[in-house]
Design an enzyme around this catalytic site. Sequence first.
Site, mmCIF file in Angstrom:
data_model
loop_
_atom_site.group_PDB
_atom_site.id
_atom_site.type_symbol
_atom_site.label_atom_id
_atom_site.label_comp_id
_atom_site.label_asym_id
_atom_site.label_seq_id
_atom_site.Cartn_x
_atom_site.Cartn_y
_atom_site.Cartn_z
ATOM 1 N N LYS A 187 0.837 -1.199 0.000
ATOM 2 C CA LYS A 187 0.000 0.000 0.000
ATOM 3 C C LYS A 187 0.873 1.250 0.000
ATOM 4 O O LYS A 187 1.594 1.516 0.957
ATOM 5 C CB LYS A 187 -0.913 0.057 1.221
ATOM 6 C CG LYS A 187 -1.919 1.201 1.066
ATOM 7 C CD LYS A 187 -2.575 1.631 2.349
ATOM 8 C CE LYS A 187 -1.931 2.825 3.007
ATOM 9 N NZ LYS A 187 -2.015 4.086 2.250
ATOM 10 N N GLY A 239 6.896 4.401 8.339
ATOM 11 C CA GLY A 239 5.980 5.511 8.592
ATOM 12 C C GLY A 239 6.196 6.063 9.979
ATOM 13 O O GLY A 239 7.305 5.990 10.510
ATOM 14 N N GLU A 261 10.265 0.718 10.177
ATOM 15 C CA GLU A 261 11.187 1.855 10.002
ATOM 16 C C GLU A 261 10.383 3.093 10.350
ATOM 17 O O GLU A 261 9.460 3.457 9.612
ATOM 18 C CB GLU A 261 11.660 1.947 8.546
ATOM 19 C CG GLU A 261 12.454 0.753 8.062
ATOM 20 C CD GLU A 261 13.878 0.724 8.583
ATOM 21 O OE1 GLU A 261 14.305 1.666 9.280
ATOM 22 O OE2 GLU A 261 14.566 -0.274 8.300
ATOM 23 N N CYS A 295 13.135 10.902 7.165
ATOM 24 C CA CYS A 295 13.078 10.363 8.526
ATOM 25 C C CYS A 295 14.414 10.535 9.243
ATOM 26 O O CYS A 295 14.457 10.698 10.453
ATOM 27 C CB CYS A 295 12.702 8.903 8.476
ATOM 28 S SG CYS A 295 13.703 8.001 7.291
ATOM 29 N N GLU A 392 9.492 14.912 16.377
ATOM 30 C CA GLU A 392 9.785 14.947 14.949
ATOM 31 C C GLU A 392 8.852 15.936 14.256
ATOM 32 O O GLU A 392 7.634 15.855 14.390
ATOM 33 C CB GLU A 392 9.586 13.548 14.366
ATOM 34 C CG GLU A 392 9.998 13.480 12.917
ATOM 35 C CD GLU A 392 9.789 12.095 12.335
ATOM 36 O OE1 GLU A 392 8.702 11.540 12.519
ATOM 37 O OE2 GLU A 392 10.720 11.591 11.686
HETATM 38 P P1 NAP Z 1 2.029 7.390 8.676
HETATM 39 O O1 NAP Z 1 0.829 8.189 8.942
HETATM 40 O O2 NAP Z 1 2.472 6.414 9.689
HETATM 41 O O3 NAP Z 1 1.782 6.690 7.273
HETATM 42 C C1 NAP Z 1 2.637 5.747 6.695
HETATM 43 C C2 NAP Z 1 1.809 4.782 5.886
HETATM 44 O O4 NAP Z 1 0.949 4.030 6.752
HETATM 45 C C3 NAP Z 1 0.883 5.442 4.871
HETATM 46 O O5 NAP Z 1 0.775 4.609 3.749
HETATM 47 C C4 NAP Z 1 -0.419 5.486 5.642
HETATM 48 O O6 NAP Z 1 -1.547 5.642 4.856
HETATM 49 C C5 NAP Z 1 -0.396 4.164 6.358
HETATM 50 N N1 NAP Z 1 -1.236 4.070 7.546
HETATM 51 C C6 NAP Z 1 -1.834 5.057 8.257
HETATM 52 N N2 NAP Z 1 -2.495 4.540 9.309
HETATM 53 C C7 NAP Z 1 -2.310 3.204 9.271
HETATM 54 C C8 NAP Z 1 -2.726 2.118 10.106
HETATM 55 N N3 NAP Z 1 -3.459 2.314 11.206
HETATM 56 N N4 NAP Z 1 -2.346 0.854 9.787
HETATM 57 C C9 NAP Z 1 -1.577 0.637 8.698
HETATM 58 N N5 NAP Z 1 -1.161 1.612 7.874
HETATM 59 C C10 NAP Z 1 -1.506 2.895 8.160
HETATM 60 O O7 NAP Z 1 3.283 8.279 8.396
HETATM 61 P P2 NAP Z 1 3.335 9.610 7.565
HETATM 62 O O8 NAP Z 1 3.043 10.716 8.489
HETATM 63 O O9 NAP Z 1 2.570 9.501 6.313
HETATM 64 O O10 NAP Z 1 4.859 9.575 7.154
HETATM 65 C C11 NAP Z 1 5.849 10.254 7.825
HETATM 66 C C12 NAP Z 1 6.483 9.416 8.916
HETATM 67 O O11 NAP Z 1 7.184 8.320 8.363
HETATM 68 C C13 NAP Z 1 7.496 10.175 9.707
HETATM 69 O O12 NAP Z 1 7.287 9.944 11.082
HETATM 70 C C14 NAP Z 1 8.826 9.598 9.274
HETATM 71 O O13 NAP Z 1 9.862 9.675 10.166
HETATM 72 C C15 NAP Z 1 8.473 8.212 8.959
HETATM 73 N N6 NAP Z 1 9.405 7.659 7.959
HETATM 74 C C16 NAP Z 1 10.359 6.762 8.394
HETATM 75 C C17 NAP Z 1 11.280 6.234 7.493
HETATM 76 C C18 NAP Z 1 12.308 5.247 7.941
HETATM 77 O O14 NAP Z 1 12.907 4.600 7.102
HETATM 78 N N7 NAP Z 1 12.560 5.089 9.221
HETATM 79 C C19 NAP Z 1 11.228 6.601 6.157
HETATM 80 C C20 NAP Z 1 10.259 7.521 5.748
HETATM 81 C C21 NAP Z 1 9.342 8.026 6.669
HETATM 82 P P3 NAP Z 1 -1.968 7.144 4.407
HETATM 83 O O15 NAP Z 1 -1.085 7.481 3.293
HETATM 84 O O16 NAP Z 1 -3.347 7.069 3.968
HETATM 85 O O17 NAP Z 1 -1.816 8.005 5.624
#
Ligand code: NAP
Length: 482
Positions: A187, A239, A261, A295, A392
């Site tokens: 996804k 995420g 991650e 991230c 963050e």
């Molecule tokens: P997020 O809200 O956690 O979303 C990540 C993904 O998960 C999206 O595809 C999201 O769908 C989906 N999602 C949301 N709620 C979910 C649930 N309850 N169960 C399963 N999947 C779900 O994160 P974000 O705010 O979009 O992304 C930014 C974050 O990602 C930051 O905190 C960043 O540090 C982290 N990140 C970490 C890395 C790493 O390698 N460590 C790399 C990149 C980003 P939607 O798109 O519909 O919200």
Amino acid sequence: MSETNSWELAAAPESTDHVKIESEYGLFIDGEFVESESDEKFDSINPATEKPLASLTEANPADVDRAVKAAQTAYSKTWSKMPGKERGKYIFRIARLIQERARELAVLETLDGGKPIRESRDIDIPLAAAHFFYHAGWADKLNYAFPNRNPKPLGVVGQVIPWNFPLLMAAWKIAPALAAGNTVVLKPAETTSLTAMKLAEIFQQAELPPGVVNFVTGHGAVGEALVNHKNVDKIAFTGSTAVGKQIQKSLAGTNKRLTLELGGKAANIVFEDATIDQAVEGIVDGIYFNQGHVCCAGSRLLVQESVHDQVIQKLKHRMNSLIVGDPLDKNTDVGAINSAKQLKTIESYIEIGKQEGADFYQPDSNVPEQGYWCRPSLFTQVAQSNRIAQEEIFGPVLTVQTFRTVAEVIKKANNTPYGLSAGVWTDKGSKIFNMTAQMKAGVVWANTFNKFDPVSPFGGYKESGLGREGGLHGLAAYLDIS
Ligand code: NAP
Ligand code: MG
């Protein structure tokens, strides 16, 4: 030193003529684009113009089930039976096609996500191809990678990725899964699914057997349905820490494997013996390029007291020369914030920082009227306890603290719930080794920042995640190694 930008560059926009975007995309299941059973659609917009680019399909639980079934069938009938040498040929072909279509993919990534074309052209797309190339090489050598361990694939892998590196995250997750012999349901993030749709076209072009990789688009609930599907054998999630924790809870007591991650709050540490100009460029690269949507962004600058004023003066000067605006322009340094929601989050943290009493600085760069923009932002006089130094922000916002001794800076660097990455700038190799040994960060860059390679494992300590991706460590996470 003048505080104004003396450089006026003529616009150099990348052409979009060669990018074909369909007006509507279905779900990619069993090798075809198919309709959802729900008929629900949502728009993917260009965050630099706020205009819709394409309409995407919102998957429902029945669609997720269909995708998992397709992946199960492909796993048992085709992919897990295929010799590694043959799997490797498909993965290699995908890598070559990404290279061939690199310009198209880079422009689409920039249109859909808002990142500068320079980043998508020079980083995202080449690295996505590199992940497929690297893993193509392992597909027929798993027994050499893990000698005497009898490596076996796990089955169907469910993958959920964020919006900051859409194609790269997809490649980073799909390539090792396929090399190991697993099949995939992925996804993408709802704001940046278009390069995944192009990747689906590439899979068709590469004649990847149907069902080996499936894409279900939609909001968080789609990710949740995938994570909780009973026939998925492993979950790989990138995420936010909040969602990662939720996933970990819901998987407790199941046999599913899990890698996470998550977020970060990296310390970028500048010692007085560093080459200051080089360090300033690394600070800018670490937090302002790519809008801080990284991230492992170097979001906390820790600078030795004796060079603080010099570093901040040079940094402000450099901030004034950063070009904020049209992500398609090859001169642009800071593109659009990915979504209205993310812009609101960043702006609320800027307010919090001001209220916490830190000194705020932003150059008065011109930004377009339409679209989501945030100028490079700097907070000095920040206290360790300030929320802007702990949480963050995921935007182009840098906090600055000072230190006097090595012991003090290690304590400050480690004093966060995260531990994904860090940077050290110094002239002394011994200091680098001392720092890397004591810092709780998965990656520590020395005299550089934000450098990635598929060969090198990546992942975090503490609330930054679980497990590693990339290299042999990452490959092992997709295998049953007895
Ligand atoms: P997020 O809200 O956690 O979303 C990540 C993904 O998960 C999206 O595809 C999201 O769908 C989906 N999602 C949301 N709620 C979910 C649930 N309850 N169960 C399963 N999947 C779900 O994160 P974000 O705010 O979009 O992304 C930014 C974050 O990602 C930051 O905190 C960043 O540090 C982290 N990140 C970490 C890395 C790493 O390698 N460590 C790399 C990149 C980003 P939607 O798109 O519909 O919200
Ligand atoms: Mg978009």
